[in-house]
Every structure is written in structure tokens, then in C-alpha cells.
Design a protein around this motif. Structure first.
Motif, mmCIF file in Angstrom:
data_model
loop_
_atom_site.group_PDB
_atom_site.id
_atom_site.type_symbol
_atom_site.label_atom_id
_atom_site.label_comp_id
_atom_site.label_asym_id
_atom_site.label_seq_id
_atom_site.Cartn_x
_atom_site.Cartn_y
_atom_site.Cartn_z
ATOM 1 N N LEU A 307 0.843 -1.184 0.000
ATOM 2 C CA LEU A 307 0.000 0.000 0.000
ATOM 3 C C LEU A 307 0.886 1.245 0.000
ATOM 4 O O LEU A 307 1.910 1.287 0.681
ATOM 5 C CB LEU A 307 -0.894 -0.016 1.242
ATOM 6 N N THR A 308 0.472 2.238 -0.748
ATOM 7 C CA THR A 308 1.235 3.478 -0.878
ATOM 8 C C THR A 308 0.607 4.562 -0.013
ATOM 9 O O THR A 308 -0.581 4.885 -0.169
ATOM 10 C CB THR A 308 1.251 3.939 -2.347
ATOM 11 N N LEU A 309 1.405 5.127 0.913
ATOM 12 C CA LEU A 309 0.935 6.198 1.790
ATOM 13 C C LEU A 309 1.543 7.524 1.341
ATOM 14 O O LEU A 309 2.754 7.622 1.125
ATOM 15 C CB LEU A 309 1.339 5.923 3.247
ATOM 16 N N ARG A 331 -6.243 6.171 6.250
ATOM 17 C CA ARG A 331 -7.655 5.856 5.999
ATOM 18 C C ARG A 331 -7.949 5.811 4.502
ATOM 19 O O ARG A 331 -8.614 4.898 4.002
ATOM 20 C CB ARG A 331 -8.542 6.911 6.664
ATOM 21 N N VAL A 332 -7.466 6.815 3.773
ATOM 22 C CA VAL A 332 -7.721 6.876 2.330
ATOM 23 C C VAL A 332 -7.092 5.686 1.627
ATOM 24 O O VAL A 332 -7.725 5.021 0.794
ATOM 25 C CB VAL A 332 -7.182 8.203 1.758
ATOM 26 N N HIS A 336 -8.749 1.892 -0.389
ATOM 27 C CA HIS A 336 -8.485 1.515 -1.782
ATOM 28 C C HIS A 336 -7.356 0.486 -1.851
ATOM 29 O O HIS A 336 -6.546 0.510 -2.771
ATOM 30 C CB HIS A 336 -8.128 2.768 -2.591
ATOM 31 N N ARG A 337 -7.345 -0.422 -0.889
ATOM 32 C CA ARG A 337 -6.256 -1.397 -0.798
ATOM 33 C C ARG A 337 -6.468 -2.624 -1.684
ATOM 34 O O ARG A 337 -5.589 -3.476 -1.769
ATOM 35 C CB ARG A 337 -6.074 -1.854 0.642
ATOM 36 N N GLN A 338 -7.619 -2.743 -2.323
ATOM 37 C CA GLN A 338 -7.896 -3.953 -3.107
ATOM 38 C C GLN A 338 -7.127 -4.012 -4.415
ATOM 39 O O GLN A 338 -6.936 -5.082 -4.974
ATOM 40 C CB GLN A 338 -9.398 -4.062 -3.397
#
Length: 484
Positions: A307-309, A331-332, A336-338
Motif C-alpha cells: 500500500l502506498t501512503l 484511511r484513504v 483503496h487497498r484492493q
């Protein structure tokens, strides 16, 4: 109208023998094909055991039973006309290397183990032929052993590590032959089902979101330092412990700010990376487990997604405001982690290099300890360590919350950082953790100045320590008389 997700059901035995690779597996298969001689995705599970020695024949049977129980351990990989596939080979015998090094002195024993760890870390698996697991057992003395299990990441993740130890302990005690449990889901079932869950419509929607969300963000985090040597990354490791009282202080601050501990740690990491790089805007990566459905919890295999933060800092922001921004960014991203990371990369970062992680070059992982078995047979499990290569990152900070303390490992590229620098950087981050409750109202500019003060003090202490060590070595050097 959304198409309903098909139910996740076991495939027939025949259908399960050859299925597509999952999105996560395809990413590693692609990298393996670029450089098949590299072993950057080998994972070592290192266990220290005390008490009655393990019996090698019994351990070998348990390892073979484990591979029969979880077919993904005996899968092979290839690219077919329809795309990347995994298929089952004949049940393999898991290699077990046994050595008795109890006759060596302490230094020799340590050097032998370190050499073997290095060799195992850097010996690649043949993914096209399998298997993707091997093991080594050492006798250290009359009451101590080390067991090292090496496994390719394409069939393994954090939850799989817990299943691995539990099942290995079970098969060692029971001496069962091992076999897939009837009606129990396997990784092939998930891989075949996944396209019905991650649909083309979902992919298109998620790509659109991420393209807009990351627009204008730098896709490289540079640390403004010259590469010290050419060639592939040279991984180094520095381990330290965040003591229980410091963890408790972090928890109190997090509760006061109504933040999960992970958010607080992530925000502090962003400030630390800002200080090291001088950058105000950059991306940081973190792993997410990818086991959203309850049915996936007990399947052995590779479910991890990256995941990109997004990190956007300003000098006027206080530490409290930076932590609030970190919470919103997390949270954002989690909403959209799928989207499989490799699909995101293919759309946003076409200039892909095998030795350089795309989108982000610093990564942060935090998890609770899940290695819960007491031992194997009559041998007591004293400690467990998971060792993994950098895999193209410049810095990776792994935190494992064990009991009241947090065990930390800072992995780094030796081409960019020296061991002294990494020790100094780790000390700097711990200093930030220890004073977080007094710094909540401080703006980033003042935090940066405070970090510089701590850094200068630590560097001075390091220089004094090296000077004292040099004088001690000189004083211990035997002087030879010179005849004139």
C-alpha cells in the motif's frame, strides 16, 4: 448494477492441479524472470531451541507432511499462453541439511552460522522446478539447536508463518503423513477465485482513483547521497528494542489524540524520513495482509499487497497536525487497498527496474507477534527471527510488538548508508519516540532543529567512542624492539 462476487469454494482435485497465479504471485514471478539468479524474495525463519534435541528423521517427516498438507509449497511456476500459471508437481521431499557444530568454539560457531545464513539467504529457488522450501538444523551444544526454514515469498506471508510453526509442531508430535484436508480451502482455490473479486471494473475504478490521488507526487525518495559501490543492493540489518515504558508512553499519547498506535508510529516515521532526506513530499510503503474474507485466514500462501501512503509535510504544521494527516492518509489508502500493487505500478511507473522499488523506496511495517507455539517436541522455542532481503528498498523498518516491548529491525542498503549512520539514525528515531508527548505542539521546523541537535550529540559520542577504541587497540599492540 454491481456483479456479485462468486462464492469461494474448493476446486476439484483435477482443476486445482493447474491454475492462474494470483496477482501477488505474478509480481514476484515477473521479478524472478528478470533476474532468476537473485534470491531477493527468500525468507528465513530462524528458531533457537533448547532442551531435548530434535530427531532429524522425525523432523524430515514433519517437513514432508507440511508440504503435503499445503499444496502451494509444492507448486511450480511458468508462463503459458493464457498468462502466468502455477501447477502441482509430484510431492517433493523437503531438503533438510543437518550439521553438528557443537565442537567449535563460540567464535567459530557464530561465524559458521552467519556464513550459512548468508548462503541460504542468497541461494535462489528454482521456481519452475520447485520445491520452494528447504531447512537446516544445527546442534550448537548438548542442549541447544537452531532450526532455519527457508521459503520463497511467492508461497508465504506473515500469517503463513504462524500456520507453518503450528503445523510443523503438530506433525512432529503426531508423525502423521500429512495430506490436504477434505473440503478445506487451499491457495489454488483463492487464485482461481480472485478475478471474480478483483474485477476489471474494480481495477479501472481504483486505477482512476490512485492516478488522481498521487498526481504530482514524486515517485522517488532520494536521500542525496552518493552510491558507495556499484552492483545490486547490499542489505544490512540493525536490530534494537523499543522498551516497554517507551511503548506505554506512545500508547498514552495515541489514546489522548484518539489515534491507533500504528498511526502515531507512521507519523513519527514520516518526520524522521523528512529529516534524513530533506524532502517535504514523498511516498512511503506498507504491507497489508490481503485476507479480508474470514475464509482466507487459515490458507497457507502469499496474500500480501503493498500500500502506498502519501506524505505531505509543511514547516508550519505541528506534530499533532502531522499525526492527524497521517491518520487521514492511512484511511484513504486502506479504503483503496484492493488494487494489486503491480497493476498500480504498471499504470503509474512504466520505467521499472528490477533493483529499485517503484513508487516508494522506504517501507514501514508494524505487526503483533503471531509466532505462538511453545516448542517442537520436547524442545522449547526460545526465540524466532524472520529475515528477509531488502528487495529493492533503501530503508525498511519492521516493528514486531512482542509482549509489552517492540522489537525493531532497520534494514538498509549498504551502498547508501554505513552501519554507523544507521545506528545513529535508529537512535535519533528512538529519541523522537521518547519525547513525543512533549513535542505535540511543536511545528515541523522546530522538530527538525531538535533532531539536528540530537544528531550532532550522537555523532559526537560516536566519534569519541571510535577514538577511545582506537587508543585502546594501540595500547594493546605489542611493541617490537628494533635492533640498530
Amino acid at each position: 448494477m454491481d456483479t456479485p462476487t462468486p462464492p469461494l469454494l474448493p476446486l476439484s482435485e483435477l482443476a486445482a492441479r493447474c491454475v492462474r497465479q494470483s496477482f501477488a504471485q505474478s509480481r514476484l514471478w515477473f521479478l524472478h524472470q528478470l533476474e532468476p539468479e537473485r534470491a531477493q524474495h527468500n525468507i528465513l525463519v530462524r528458531m533457537v531451541l533448547q532442551g531435548e534435541h530434535l530427531q532429524t528423521a522425525r523432523l524430515k517427516r514433519a517437513l514432508d507432511a507440511l508440504s503435503l498438507r499445503h499444496p502451494v509449497l509444492r507448486a511450480c511456476y511458468r508462463t503459458a499462453e493464457t498468462g502466468p500459471e502455477q501447477w502441482l508437481s509430484a510431492p517433493p521431499s523437503i531438503a533438510l541439511d543437518y550439521r553438528d557444530i557443537s565442537g567449535l568454539n563460540g567464535n567459530e560457531r557464530h561465524a559458521t552460522i552467519e556464513r550459512l545464513l548468508h548462503d541460504q539467504q542468497n541461494t535462489p529457488f528454482d521456481l519452475e522446478a520447485g520445491p520452494v522450501m528447504r531447512a537446516c538444523l544445527f546442534d550448537l551444544d548438548a542442549a541447544s539447536q537452531e532450526l532455519i526454514i527457508v521459503i520463497h515469498h511467492i508461497a508465504f506471508d506473515g500469517r503463513s508463518g504462524e500456520i507453518l510453526l503450528q503445523d510443523l509442531a503438530h506433525y512432529y508430535d503426531s508423525e502423521e503423513a500429512g495430506a490436504p484436508l477434505p473440503g478445506r480451502l487451499q491457495y489454488a482455490d483463492f487464485a482461481a477465485w480472485e478475478p471474480g473479486y478483483v474485477t476489471p471494473q474494480l481495477i479501472e475504478s481504483e486505477i482512476a482513483f490512485w492516478r488522481d490521488y498521487l498526481a504530482g507526487m514524486p515517485l522517488q525518495l532520494e536521500f542525496d547521497r552518493r552510491v558507495r559501490s556499484e552492483g545490486p543492493a547490499q542489505g544490512g540489518r540493525f536490530a534494537f528494542t523499543i522498551q516497554a515504558e517507551r511503548v506505554e508512553r506512545l500508547k498514552r499519547v495515541s489514546r489522548r489524540l484518539r489515534l491507533p498506535l500504528f498511526v502515531t508510529l507512521t507519523g513519527l516515521l514520516q518526520i524522521w524520513l523528512h529529516y534524513l532526506s530533506g524532502r517535504h513530499r514523498f511516498l512511503v510503503g506498507t504491507d497489508v495482509h490481503g485476507r479480508d474474507l474470514p475464509a482466507l485466514q487459515d490458507i497457507f500462501g502469499f496474500f500480501v499487497n503493498q500500500l502506498t501512503l502519501k506524505c505531505e509535510l509543511e514547516d508550519e504544521l505541528s506534530l499533532g497536525e502531522i499525526l492527524a494527516r497521517a491518520r487521514q492518509a492511512i484511511r484513504v489508502a486502506h479504503a483503496h487497498r484492493q488494487l494489486p500493487f503491480d497493476l498500480l505500478v504498471s499504470h503509474l511507473a512504466p520505467q521499472r527496474k528490477a533493483d529499485r522499488s517503484p513508487l516508494f523506496q522506504a517501507k514501514f511495517n508494524y505487526q503483533r507477534d503471531r509466532f505462538s507455539i511453545e516448542g517442537l517436541g520436547a524442545a522449547r522455542l526460545v526465540s524466532t527471527q524472520v529475515i528477509q532481503d531488502l528487495a529493492g528498498f533503501d530503508l525498511v523498518l519492521d516493528l514486531m510488538h512482542r509482549h509489552a516491548a517492540i522489537e525493531a529491525t532497520l534494514e538498509y542498503d549498504r551502498r547508501l548508508f554505513s552501519s554507523d549512520e544507521i545506528e545513529r539514525f535508529a537512535s535519533l528515531w528512538q529519541e523522537l519516540l521518547s519525547q513525543v508527548d512533549d513535542l505535540i505542539e511543536q511545528p515541523l521546523g522546530d522538530l527538525r532543529a531538535r533532531l539536528q541537535q540530537w544528531d550532532d550529540a550522537h555523532l559526537q559520542r560516536q566519534q569519541h567512542a571510535h577514538h577511545d577504541q582506537g587508543r585502546a587497540r594501540l595500547g594493546n599492540t605489542r611493541r617490537r624492539a628494533i635492533s640498530l
